[in-house]
Design a protein around this motif. Sequence first.
Motif, PDB file in Angstrom:
ATOM      1  N   LYS A  98       0.842  -1.189   0.000  1.00 47.90           N
ATOM      2  CA  LYS A  98       0.000   0.000   0.000  1.00 47.90           C
ATOM      3  C   LYS A  98       0.880   1.243   0.000  1.00 47.90           C
ATOM      4  CE  LYS A  98      -4.113  -1.778   2.389  1.00 47.90           C
ATOM      5  NZ  LYS A  98      -5.016  -1.580   3.547  1.00 47.90           N
ATOM      6  N   PRO A  99       0.440   2.319  -0.653  1.00 48.59           N
ATOM      7  CA  PRO A  99       1.179   3.583  -0.542  1.00 48.59           C
ATOM      8  C   PRO A  99       1.075   4.115   0.881  1.00 48.59           C
ATOM      9  CG  PRO A  99      -0.899   3.934  -1.679  1.00 48.59           C
ATOM     10  CD  PRO A  99      -0.755   2.449  -1.512  1.00 48.59           C
ATOM     11  N   LEU A 100       2.047   4.903   1.281  1.00 42.55           N
ATOM     12  CA  LEU A 100       2.075   5.400   2.653  1.00 42.55           C
ATOM     13  C   LEU A 100       0.857   6.241   2.984  1.00 42.55           C
ATOM     14  CD1 LEU A 100       5.859   6.326   3.009  1.00 42.55           C
ATOM     15  CD2 LEU A 100       4.680   4.266   3.791  1.00 42.55           C
ATOM     16  N   TYR A 101       0.443   7.116   2.041  1.00 46.29           N
ATOM     17  CA  TYR A 101      -0.703   7.973   2.352  1.00 46.29           C
ATOM     18  C   TYR A 101      -1.943   7.149   2.671  1.00 46.29           C
ATOM     19  CZ  TYR A 101      -2.167   7.274  -2.527  1.00 46.29           C
ATOM     20  OH  TYR A 101      -2.553   6.721  -3.721  1.00 46.29           O
ATOM     21  N   GLU A 102      -2.058   5.976   2.070  1.00 42.23           N
ATOM     22  CA  GLU A 102      -3.194   5.103   2.359  1.00 42.23           C
ATOM     23  C   GLU A 102      -3.044   4.427   3.719  1.00 42.23           C
ATOM     24  OE1 GLU A 102      -5.259   1.188   0.322  1.00 42.23           O
ATOM     25  OE2 GLU A 102      -4.449   2.762  -0.997  1.00 42.23           O
ATOM     26  N   LEU A 103      -1.821   4.018   4.042  1.00 39.49           N
ATOM     27  CA  LEU A 103      -1.570   3.437   5.364  1.00 39.49           C
ATOM     28  C   LEU A 103      -1.848   4.450   6.466  1.00 39.49           C
ATOM     29  CD1 LEU A 103       1.744   1.447   4.710  1.00 39.49           C
ATOM     30  CD2 LEU A 103      -0.528   0.494   5.128  1.00 39.49           C
ATOM     31  N   TRP A 104      -1.687   5.750   6.153  1.00 40.34           N
ATOM     32  CA  TRP A 104      -1.945   6.802   7.136  1.00 40.34           C
ATOM     33  C   TRP A 104      -3.403   7.272   7.118  1.00 40.34           C
ATOM     34  CZ3 TRP A 104       2.824   9.787   4.937  1.00 40.34           C
ATOM     35  CH2 TRP A 104       4.007   9.159   5.372  1.00 40.34           C
ATOM     36  N   ASN A 105      -4.251   6.571   6.372  1.00 35.80           N
ATOM     37  CA  ASN A 105      -5.684   6.884   6.291  1.00 35.80           C
ATOM     38  C   ASN A 105      -5.947   8.282   5.730  1.00 35.80           C
ATOM     39  OD1 ASN A 105      -6.594   4.377   7.453  1.00 35.80           O
ATOM     40  ND2 ASN A 105      -5.944   5.150   9.447  1.00 35.80           N
ATOM     41  N   THR A 106      -5.152   8.666   4.742  1.00 32.88           N
ATOM     42  CA  THR A 106      -5.407   9.900   4.002  1.00 32.88           C
ATOM     43  C   THR A 106      -5.596   9.537   2.535  1.00 32.88           C
ATOM     44  OG1 THR A 106      -3.041  10.319   3.610  1.00 32.88           O
ATOM     45  CG2 THR A 106      -4.004  11.241   5.607  1.00 32.88           C
ATOM     46  N   ASN A 107      -6.094  10.476   1.757  1.00 31.07           N
ATOM     47  CA  ASN A 107      -6.242  10.214   0.323  1.00 31.07           C
ATOM     48  C   ASN A 107      -5.770  11.423  -0.454  1.00 31.07           C
ATOM     49  OD1 ASN A 107      -8.641  11.978  -0.607  1.00 31.07           O
ATOM     50  ND2 ASN A 107      -9.457  10.939   1.223  1.00 31.07           N
ATOM     51  N   THR A 108      -5.549  11.229  -1.733  1.00 35.40           N
ATOM     52  CA  THR A 108      -4.921  12.253  -2.563  1.00 35.40           C
ATOM     53  C   THR A 108      -5.927  13.006  -3.432  1.00 35.40           C
ATOM     54  OG1 THR A 108      -4.453  10.582  -4.256  1.00 35.40           O
ATOM     55  CG2 THR A 108      -2.744  11.012  -2.617  1.00 35.40           C
ATOM     56  N   SER A 109      -7.182  13.051  -2.996  1.00 36.17           N
ATOM     57  CA  SER A 109      -8.183  13.780  -3.782  1.00 36.17           C
ATOM     58  C   SER A 109      -7.979  15.287  -3.684  1.00 36.17           C
ATOM     59  CB  SER A 109      -9.593  13.407  -3.311  1.00 36.17           C
ATOM     60  OG  SER A 109      -9.765  13.727  -1.938  1.00 36.17           O
ATOM     61  N   SER A 110      -7.322  15.737  -2.628  1.00 37.98           N
ATOM     62  CA  SER A 110      -7.066  17.167  -2.450  1.00 37.98           C
ATOM     63  C   SER A 110      -5.701  17.347  -1.797  1.00 37.98           C
ATOM     64  CB  SER A 110      -8.151  17.804  -1.575  1.00 37.98           C
ATOM     65  OG  SER A 110      -7.883  19.169  -1.343  1.00 37.98           O
ATOM     66  N   TYR A 111      -4.892  18.234  -2.366  1.00 37.54           N
ATOM     67  CA  TYR A 111      -3.570  18.474  -1.815  1.00 37.54           C
ATOM     68  C   TYR A 111      -3.023  19.788  -2.367  1.00 37.54           C
ATOM     69  CZ  TYR A 111      -2.331  16.456  -6.355  1.00 37.54           C
ATOM     70  OH  TYR A 111      -2.250  16.191  -7.697  1.00 37.54           O
ATOM     71  N   PRO A 112      -2.072  20.409  -1.661  1.00 39.10           N
ATOM     72  CA  PRO A 112      -1.492  21.675  -2.141  1.00 39.10           C
ATOM     73  C   PRO A 112      -0.523  21.451  -3.297  1.00 39.10           C
ATOM     74  CG  PRO A 112      -0.396  20.996  -0.134  1.00 39.10           C
ATOM     75  CD  PRO A 112      -1.529  20.025  -0.340  1.00 39.10           C
ATOM     76  N   ILE A 113      -0.372  22.466  -4.140  1.00 34.69           N
ATOM     77  CA  ILE A 113       0.579  22.439  -5.249  1.00 34.69           C
ATOM     78  C   ILE A 113       1.924  22.963  -4.754  1.00 34.69           C
ATOM     79  CG2 ILE A 113       1.152  23.494  -7.475  1.00 34.69           C
ATOM     80  CD1 ILE A 113      -1.809  23.488  -8.127  1.00 34.69           C
ATOM     81  N   THR A 114       2.994  22.312  -5.176  1.00 31.99           N
ATOM     82  CA  THR A 114       4.308  22.790  -4.774  1.00 31.99           C
ATOM     83  C   THR A 114       4.628  24.132  -5.412  1.00 31.99           C
ATOM     84  OG1 THR A 114       6.674  22.265  -4.652  1.00 31.99           O
ATOM     85  CG2 THR A 114       5.527  21.602  -6.659  1.00 31.99           C
ATOM     86  N   ASN A 115       5.414  24.932  -4.692  1.00 25.46           N
ATOM     87  CA  ASN A 115       5.995  26.120  -5.318  1.00 25.46           C
ATOM     88  C   ASN A 115       7.225  25.703  -6.117  1.00 25.46           C
ATOM     89  OD1 ASN A 115       6.870  26.922  -1.971  1.00 25.46           O
ATOM     90  ND2 ASN A 115       8.310  26.021  -3.408  1.00 25.46           N
TER      91      ASN A 115
END
Length: 359
Positions: free
Chosen positions: A133-150
């Motif tokens: 599993k990807p780490l973000y999933e193991l941490w119970n988060t999802n990638t539907s919303s996230y900040p854009i890098t500068n």
Amino acid sequence: MKESAAVFFKHLGFTYLGANLFSMQISLKKYTLPLKHTFRISRESHDFQNSLIVGLTHKGKVGYGEATSNPYYKITVESMIAEIMAIKNEIEIFDFDTPESFHKYLVEKGLTNFAICALDLAAHDLYGKLKDKPLYELWNTNTSSYPITNYTIGIAPIDIMVSKMKETPWPIYKIKLGTTEDVAIVRELRKYTNAIFRIDANCAWTAEETIYNAPILKDLGVEFLEQPLKADDWHGMEQVMRHTVLPVIADESCIVEEDVEKCGLHYNGINIKLTKCGGLTPALRMIKQGKEMGLKIMVGCMTESTVGISAIAQLLPQLDYVDMDGAMLLKKDIADGVVIKNDGKVLFPSIAGSGVTLN
């Protein structure tokens, strides 16, 4: 299996230190990463970045981690390798269960946070791959919303700074400052883009300069200021927080977990660097503590390759801001993993963990 692993790492140019399939097999390699352009901030400049890549193999899976050298913190790749080599036999027989237990062990062994970071990132990548599993999933988060890098523009003559922006059109630029003409620089750069500006003075300003510059910079479309004062100038930051019209984010003032509480009284947010705090394990705790204090949360990079950037990307759903353009600043990358598209959107790897494979 032992022989095939040894051949595999030798092919990649690593020093192979493994023992057998059931132990923690470790590999180390120094990379010198050339930059596209000279990168200058208020206190230093460089044309390449030295970086340590760690590989941890367990049960047939390989996790990768990274930590860069840093003259400000007196860290070299050689010093990190020496630290890790001093306990490599113990690492090889460590009963790997979770990244958190491994991190606790490394702290107890007294390694620097930079060396711990490289190992901790590798352990997290390995753990995710073992769990598939990807780490973000193991941490119970999802990638539907996230900040854009500068995208970072280092200090240079104005025409060079402008050419860098034209070379990489981007919605958010971090502008490195710390000269005698800082406001004039921002005013000139504004003529060429409508992008959001973030200003990072890397400890070069006084409280008076910060308070004076802030309203002018706000009118020029600056979103926030990052570490304008020296890291230990807490009295100056009290003045800034009383009078500035722009939010201020701590960087050099926020190194480890113990710094979060004090920064909460002197800043509007914190910029967490994985190399400085010791990896993803303490960063997760710092994010939680900062949010509980009402701080804005940012994670920044140290011009890492895609190995380190892919680890940062796993935290994206938990962040307000992110500075993960390190691999974008390189002439040539050394790994596959997270891909940052031209519009700033992120393509996450199909493989688990941080999703890293070495080229």
